[in-house]
Design a protein around this motif. Structure first.
Motif, PDB file in Angstrom:
ATOM      1  N   HIS A 102       0.858  -1.184   0.000  1.00 16.48           N
ATOM      2  CA  HIS A 102       0.000   0.000   0.000  1.00 16.48           C
ATOM      3  C   HIS A 102       0.896   1.236   0.000  1.00 16.48           C
ATOM      4  N   ASP A 103       0.557   2.207  -0.816  1.00 18.50           N
ATOM      5  CA  ASP A 103       1.351   3.433  -0.912  1.00 18.50           C
ATOM      6  C   ASP A 103       0.420   4.571  -1.298  1.00 18.50           C
ATOM      7  N   VAL A 104       0.321   5.576  -0.412  1.00 22.49           N
ATOM      8  CA  VAL A 104      -0.539   6.726  -0.674  1.00 22.49           C
ATOM      9  C   VAL A 104       0.224   8.011  -0.371  1.00 22.49           C
ATOM     10  N   VAL A 105      -0.267   9.084  -0.953  1.00 21.84           N
ATOM     11  CA  VAL A 105       0.203  10.425  -0.598  1.00 21.84           C
ATOM     12  C   VAL A 105      -1.049  11.265  -0.374  1.00 21.84           C
ATOM     13  N   VAL A 106      -1.014  12.065   0.691  1.00 20.70           N
ATOM     14  CA  VAL A 106      -2.118  12.955   1.007  1.00 20.70           C
ATOM     15  C   VAL A 106      -1.559  14.371   0.892  1.00 20.70           C
ATOM     16  N   THR A 107      -2.193  15.208   0.072  1.00 17.51           N
ATOM     17  CA  THR A 107      -1.657  16.523  -0.238  1.00 17.51           C
ATOM     18  C   THR A 107      -2.643  17.630   0.106  1.00 17.51           C
ATOM     19  N   SER A 108      -2.099  18.846   0.145  1.00 17.74           N
ATOM     20  CA  SER A 108      -2.911  20.048   0.321  1.00 17.74           C
ATOM     21  C   SER A 108      -2.732  20.929  -0.911  1.00 17.74           C
ATOM     22  N   SER A 109      -3.612  21.881  -1.062  1.00 17.10           N
ATOM     23  CA  SER A 109      -3.526  22.777  -2.220  1.00 17.10           C
ATOM     24  C   SER A 109      -2.317  23.699  -2.142  1.00 17.10           C
ATOM     25  N   ASP A 110      -1.711  23.832  -0.963  1.00 11.83           N
ATOM     26  CA  ASP A 110      -0.555  24.722  -0.823  1.00 11.83           C
ATOM     27  C   ASP A 110       0.776  23.971  -0.832  1.00 11.83           C
ATOM     28  N   GLY A 111       0.768  22.729  -1.285  1.00 15.10           N
ATOM     29  CA  GLY A 111       2.022  22.013  -1.520  1.00 15.10           C
ATOM     30  C   GLY A 111       2.484  21.074  -0.428  1.00 15.10           C
ATOM     31  N   ARG A 112       1.831  21.065   0.723  1.00 13.94           N
ATOM     32  CA  ARG A 112       2.241  20.124   1.773  1.00 13.94           C
ATOM     33  C   ARG A 112       1.779  18.726   1.392  1.00 13.94           C
ATOM     34  N   HIS A 113       2.571  17.733   1.766  1.00 12.92           N
ATOM     35  CA  HIS A 113       2.121  16.362   1.542  1.00 12.92           C
ATOM     36  C   HIS A 113       2.724  15.407   2.552  1.00 12.92           C
ATOM     37  N   VAL A 114       1.997  14.310   2.753  1.00 12.98           N
ATOM     38  CA  VAL A 114       2.425  13.248   3.654  1.00 12.98           C
ATOM     39  C   VAL A 114       2.368  11.945   2.874  1.00 12.98           C
ATOM     40  N   ASP A 115       3.445  11.177   2.979  1.00 14.98           N
ATOM     41  CA  ASP A 115       3.540   9.866   2.351  1.00 14.98           C
ATOM     42  C   ASP A 115       3.329   8.796   3.418  1.00 14.98           C
ATOM     43  N   LEU A 116       2.537   7.798   3.094  1.00 16.03           N
ATOM     44  CA  LEU A 116       2.284   6.681   3.993  1.00 16.03           C
ATOM     45  C   LEU A 116       2.259   5.423   3.148  1.00 16.03           C
ATOM     46  N   GLY A 117       3.026   4.431   3.569  1.00 15.28           N
ATOM     47  CA  GLY A 117       3.054   3.206   2.783  1.00 15.28           C
ATOM     48  C   GLY A 117       3.571   2.035   3.575  1.00 15.28           C
ATOM     49  N   THR A 118       3.354   0.871   3.017  1.00 13.06           N
ATOM     50  CA  THR A 118       3.829  -0.355   3.636  1.00 13.06           C
ATOM     51  C   THR A 118       4.017  -1.420   2.569  1.00 13.06           C
ATOM     52  N   LYS A 119       5.089  -2.157   2.711  1.00 13.67           N
ATOM     53  CA  LYS A 119       5.348  -3.319   1.857  1.00 13.67           C
ATOM     54  C   LYS A 119       6.279  -4.220   2.652  1.00 13.67           C
TER      55      LYS A 119
ATOM     56  N   ALA B  85       8.506  -2.902   4.665  1.00 10.03           N
ATOM     57  CA  ALA B  85       8.516  -2.121   5.897  1.00 10.03           C
ATOM     58  C   ALA B  85       7.394  -1.096   5.777  1.00 10.03           C
ATOM     59  N   ALA B  86       7.218  -0.286   6.805  1.00  6.83           N
ATOM     60  CA  ALA B  86       6.213   0.779   6.767  1.00  6.83           C
ATOM     61  C   ALA B  86       6.931   2.120   6.815  1.00  6.83           C
ATOM     62  N   LEU B  87       6.326   3.134   6.179  1.00 11.49           N
ATOM     63  CA  LEU B  87       6.934   4.457   6.092  1.00 11.49           C
ATOM     64  C   LEU B  87       5.872   5.526   6.304  1.00 11.49           C
ATOM     65  N   VAL B  88       6.251   6.568   7.036  1.00 11.59           N
ATOM     66  CA  VAL B  88       5.472   7.799   7.084  1.00 11.59           C
ATOM     67  C   VAL B  88       6.469   8.946   7.040  1.00 11.59           C
ATOM     68  N   SER B  89       6.199   9.911   6.173  1.00  9.34           N
ATOM     69  CA  SER B  89       7.079  11.058   6.002  1.00  9.34           C
ATOM     70  C   SER B  89       6.274  12.178   5.365  1.00  9.34           C
ATOM     71  N   GLY B  90       6.932  13.299   5.105  1.00  6.14           N
ATOM     72  CA  GLY B  90       6.220  14.396   4.475  1.00  6.14           C
ATOM     73  C   GLY B  90       7.148  15.472   3.950  1.00  6.14           C
ATOM     74  N   ARG B  91       6.540  16.481   3.338  1.00  5.86           N
ATOM     75  CA  ARG B  91       7.261  17.636   2.804  1.00  5.86           C
ATOM     76  C   ARG B  91       6.402  18.871   3.038  1.00  5.86           C
ATOM     77  N   THR B  92       7.065  19.965   3.375  1.00  2.00           N
ATOM     78  CA  THR B  92       6.363  21.186   3.768  1.00  2.00           C
ATOM     79  C   THR B  92       5.714  21.943   2.625  1.00  2.00           C
ATOM     80  N   GLY B  93       6.164  21.747   1.413  1.00  2.00           N
ATOM     81  CA  GLY B  93       5.768  22.660   0.356  1.00  2.00           C
ATOM     82  C   GLY B  93       6.624  23.909   0.473  1.00  2.00           C
ATOM     83  N   CYS B  94       6.596  24.742  -0.527  1.00  5.50           N
ATOM     84  CA  CYS B  94       7.461  25.924  -0.570  1.00  5.50           C
ATOM     85  C   CYS B  94       6.972  26.975   0.441  1.00  5.50           C
ATOM     86  N   ARG B  95       7.895  27.437   1.262  1.00  6.44           N
ATOM     87  CA  ARG B  95       7.602  28.441   2.284  1.00  6.44           C
ATOM     88  C   ARG B  95       8.800  29.373   2.436  1.00  6.44           C
ATOM     89  N   LEU B  96       8.529  30.537   2.964  1.00  5.92           N
ATOM     90  CA  LEU B  96       9.607  31.462   3.290  1.00  5.92           C
ATOM     91  C   LEU B  96      10.123  31.157   4.691  1.00  5.92           C
TER      92      LEU B  96
END
Length: 183
Positions: free
Chosen positions: A148-165, A167-178
């Motif tokens: 299973h592998d998904v990404v959940v995103t926002s309209s302002d560029g933030r996203h979180v990755d969640l997956g398992t095969k 091993a399991a993983l959870v991580s994310g990225r902030t999107g562009c910010r000052l």
């Protein structure tokens, strides 16, 4: 003679492909790295309206850790470890020519995968944690037994990755910010 023609034909075909794709020829205006001054100005004007890089990182990190805790509450065999340090990177697209930056959060990994029976509840817990932050757009990359592998995103560029095969993983990225120092 045939042996010489085949490599020559392959080289010609490769050259023609490069010339007629975004790598250098006829479709250059469709290249996502070419942005107008207006697009860059709009991107630069948007950044001061968003939370700072530091605030976004703190909020997203807390959410990722809450997801890991929720997953462990559902499947107690999961044990999360930080496997990659956070990374600060430049922004892409029209934001590439701004003062914005992005943070790739650390990867939190469980060497034990999320069991298939627990996956739907873990995914729903993650969505429930992310929804108040406006991170709601679900993209399913893979959804089959044991993988299973998904990404959940926002309209302002933030996203979180969640997956398992394996091993399991959870991580994310902030999107562009000052960064706070630049806002």
């Amino acid at each position: 003679m045939t042996r010489r023609i085949v490599p020559l034909f392959a080289a010609l075909a490769t050259t023609l492909t490069l010339l007629t794709t975004a790598c250098g020829g006829l479709d250059i205006m469709d290249n996502p790295y070419n942005h107008t001054d207006d697009e860059i100005a709009r991107a630069a004007a948007l950044l001061p309206t968003l939370p700072t890089l530091e605030d976004t990182e703190a909020e997203l990190t807390a959410a990722v850790l809450r997801i890991a805790d929720a997953a462990t509450a559902i499947a107690p065999e999961l044990v999360w470890e930080q496997r990659r340090e956070r990374r600060q990177i430049g922004c892409g697209g029209a934001f590439a020519k701004t003062d914005g930056l992005e943070i790739d959060l650390p990867n939190y990994v469980s060497p034990i995968p999320i069991p298939d029976a627990a996956w739907p509840r873990v995914l729903q817990a993650a969505r429930d944690i992310l929804a108040p932050l406006g991170i709601t757009e679900l993209t399913v990359r893979v959804d089959r037994p044991g993988d299973h592998d998904v990404v959940v995103t926002s309209s302002d560029g933030r996203h979180v990755d969640l997956g398992t095969k394996v091993a399991a993983l959870v991580s994310g990225r902030t999107g562009c910010r000052l960064p706070a120092a630049r806002s």
